[in-house]
Motif scaffolding. Structure first.
Motif, PDB file in Angstrom:
ATOM      1  N   ALA A  83      19.814  -0.735  12.344  1.00  0.00           N
ATOM      2  CA  ALA A  83      18.721  -0.506  11.388  1.00  0.00           C
ATOM      3  C   ALA A  83      19.258  -0.187  10.003  1.00  0.00           C
ATOM      4  CB  ALA A  83      17.809   0.615  11.878  1.00  0.00           C
ATOM      5  N   ALA A  84      20.297   0.648   9.928  1.00  0.00           N
ATOM      6  CA  ALA A  84      20.884   0.992   8.629  1.00  0.00           C
ATOM      7  C   ALA A  84      21.544  -0.237   8.016  1.00  0.00           C
ATOM      8  CB  ALA A  84      21.891   2.132   8.783  1.00  0.00           C
ATOM      9  N   ASP A  85      22.241  -1.006   8.829  1.00  0.00           N
ATOM     10  CA  ASP A  85      22.900  -2.218   8.327  1.00  0.00           C
ATOM     11  C   ASP A  85      21.876  -3.186   7.753  1.00  0.00           C
ATOM     12  OD1 ASP A  85      25.044  -0.943   9.476  1.00  0.00           O
ATOM     13  OD2 ASP A  85      25.481  -2.524  10.924  1.00  0.00           O
ATOM     14  N   ASP A  86      20.782  -3.384   8.477  1.00  0.00           N
ATOM     15  CA  ASP A  86      19.740  -4.304   8.014  1.00  0.00           C
ATOM     16  C   ASP A  86      19.138  -3.834   6.694  1.00  0.00           C
ATOM     17  OD1 ASP A  86      20.185  -5.784  10.320  1.00  0.00           O
ATOM     18  OD2 ASP A  86      18.445  -4.967  11.380  1.00  0.00           O
ATOM     19  N   GLU A  87      18.934  -2.534   6.566  1.00  0.00           N
ATOM     20  CA  GLU A  87      18.365  -1.980   5.324  1.00  0.00           C
ATOM     21  C   GLU A  87      19.317  -2.217   4.149  1.00  0.00           C
ATOM     22  OE1 GLU A  87      15.314  -0.371   3.167  1.00  0.00           O
ATOM     23  OE2 GLU A  87      15.268  -0.720   5.327  1.00  0.00           O
ATOM     24  N   ILE A  88      20.591  -1.998   4.390  1.00  0.00           N
ATOM     25  CA  ILE A  88      21.591  -2.217   3.331  1.00  0.00           C
ATOM     26  C   ILE A  88      21.580  -3.675   2.898  1.00  0.00           C
ATOM     27  CG2 ILE A  88      24.067  -2.298   2.841  1.00  0.00           C
ATOM     28  CD1 ILE A  88      24.319   0.218   4.684  1.00  0.00           C
TER      29      ILE A  88
END
Length: 149
Positions: free
Chosen positions: A57-62
């Protein structure tokens, strides 16, 4: 002005402190993205972005927020590859530049080592974060900020 994006889920505390000081010194917009709360000082330039729990989820947001020319600080090779494909710059928390010339080989080696581990081979983990790693990262970040801010 480019922004700094930090994959904060696995960012060593000492690297986080280096990034915060550099962002403040150079007035560079900096985002720490994680699926948990990241302790940060109050700052005009440094912000935390907590995303929902979930795999990547964090990777996708970045990746969604990155702009061409921004710097992503991560040791996550698939995330680094996605950022490079979006024309962002990538640096590990050890100060190593990842780019279109070296990322595919690094991802292939990572995948190979993952296959070895899955077959029962004991390959060991990454080495600890040393004073030398800290210096290399601080120097590499300072050089990038001097060229890009």
């Amino acid at each position: 002005m480019p922004s700094l994006w930090v994959d904060a889920d696995a960012c060593p505390r000492v690297a986080r402190e280096i990034i915060v000081r550099a962002a403040e010194r150079t007035a560079t917009p900096t985002w720490f993205v994680a699926n948990h709360t990241v302790p940060l000082p109050r700052s005009k330039w440094v912000k935390a972005l907590a995303v929902s729990q979930g795999f990547d989820a964090a990777d996708d947001e970045i990746v969604d927020r990155l702009q061409a020319g921004d710097l992503l600080i991560t040791s996550d090779l698939p995330l680094a590859m996605a950022a490079i494909e979006r024309a962002a710059k990538v640096m590990t928390t050890r100060g190593e530049a990842l780019n279109e010339n070296n990322i595919r080989a690094r991802v292939q080696m990572r995948d190979f080592m993952e296959t070895m581990r899955a077959s029962g081979e004991h390959t060991g983990g990454p080495k600890g974060y040393s004073d030398g790693d800290r210096r290399e990262f601080a120097n590499a970040l300072d050089r990038w900020l001097a060229r890009n801010t």
